[in-house]
Enzyme design. Structure first.
Site, PDB file in Angstrom:
ATOM      1  N   GLU A  31       4.649  32.781   3.298  1.00 42.23           N
ATOM      2  CA  GLU A  31       3.454  31.934   3.228  1.00 42.23           C
ATOM      3  C   GLU A  31       2.185  32.725   3.503  1.00 42.23           C
ATOM      4  O   GLU A  31       1.120  32.429   2.957  1.00 42.23           O
ATOM      5  CB  GLU A  31       3.575  30.797   4.247  1.00 42.23           C
ATOM      6  CG  GLU A  31       4.757  29.872   4.039  1.00 42.23           C
ATOM      7  CD  GLU A  31       5.048  28.981   5.236  1.00 42.23           C
ATOM      8  OE1 GLU A  31       5.720  27.950   5.054  1.00 42.23           O
ATOM      9  OE2 GLU A  31       4.605  29.314   6.357  1.00 42.23           O
ATOM     10  N   ASP A 220      10.060  20.320  -0.255  1.00 44.67           N
ATOM     11  CA  ASP A 220      11.308  19.567  -0.398  1.00 44.67           C
ATOM     12  C   ASP A 220      11.049  18.106  -0.080  1.00 44.67           C
ATOM     13  O   ASP A 220      10.156  17.765   0.688  1.00 44.67           O
ATOM     14  CB  ASP A 220      12.391  20.134   0.533  1.00 44.67           C
ATOM     15  CG  ASP A 220      11.930  20.227   1.973  1.00 44.67           C
ATOM     16  OD1 ASP A 220      12.248  19.315   2.753  1.00 44.67           O
ATOM     17  OD2 ASP A 220      11.255  21.218   2.329  1.00 44.67           O
TER      18      ASP A 220
END
Length: 262
Positions: A31, A220
């Protein structure tokens, strides 16, 4: 000849009252690195005095559009070699960074699970309006509220108006999956997204009166059909690109503004 390391002072002096120093707290290297490259940040030298000796935490720093940016992530676990995710590492590195770097604003950026029942889809990016914990169960009056630790984040109506980001409540816990106990508390928290760091960062930021905002991109669908771990790994790289774009837009918007302008 190698260029000199970036100064810890912005190249262009900020207007009086304007945000000058921004701290970005991120949990995972995957990230972090797109933002390190986007903002052209340099890694702090090994052994520099910002963090205590022995801490695996990593700091990148540099100047961007009149802002001094420090990006920190907790580094790799020294034994297992994986990203040091979770609330403990997030709280520690946030505390140390606030003490050493004195930021005007914290941005906790990262990936998160989302709930389709609340309108979340893969790749959506949220600004969290509220944060709370969902796995600190203390069934004693008042201690129960302490365990949940619900708090409002910094209000940013102008960022929401200007940028195409969604808004929702964030719930934090130390597990990637969701137990029935966690699910009940997440529903009680009215959360749209869940992560493993946000409420811990908020707790420390609030302790030291440092404004903080939370930018979370959905990897998700927690209440979907696919196993969480499988879907998270499948979408991590692509969703990180959406996170990178959103954080860049937020930082661009912040440049030259005061906290009250956000």
């Amino acid at each position: 000849m190698a260029p000199p390391p970036p100064s810890d002072q912005p190249a262009d002096a900020a207007a009086p009252g304007a945000i000058s120093k921004v701290l970005i707290v991120i949990a995972m290297q995957t990230e972090a690195m797109p933002l390190v490259n986007k903002f052209n940040l340099a890694e702090a030298a090994a052994g520099e005095p910002t963090f205590p000796k022995g801490a695996p935490w990593i700091r990148y720093h540099g100047n961007y559009k009149g802002l001094h940016i420090d990006l920190v992530w907790p580094g790799k676990d020294p034994v297992l070699g994986v990203d040091s995710v979770g609330t403990v590492s997030a709280a520690l590195v946030t505390y140390a960074s606030i003490q050493a770097l004195k930021p005007d604003l914290i941005i906790n950026a990262g990936t998160a699970g989302g709930f389709k029942a609340k309108g979340a889809s893969i790749g959506d990016v949220y600004l969290a309006s509220d944060v709370a914990f969902h796995d600190r169960r203390i069934p004693i009056p008042v201690f129960d509220m302490y365990g949940i630790g619900a708090r409002k984040t910094l209000a940013t109506p102008n960022i929401l108006k200007e940028l195409n980001l969604k808004v929702g409540k964030l719930s934090t816990g130390d597990s990637l999956d969701m137990s029935p106990h966690d699910e009940a508390t997440i529903l009680s928290n009215d959360a749209t997204v869940k992560d493993m760091e946000g409420a811990a960062v908020a707790y420390v930021a609030d302790m030291f009166s440092t404004p903080a905002i939370f930018v979370k991109a959905v990897t998700d669908i927690v209440d979907g059909e696919k196993p969480t771990a499988e879907e998270f790994l499948q979408n991590l790289v692509a969703v990180t690109a959406a996170l990178d774009q959103a954080v860049t837009q937020v930082v661009d918007f912040i440049s030259g503004k005061c906290i009250s302008d956000l």
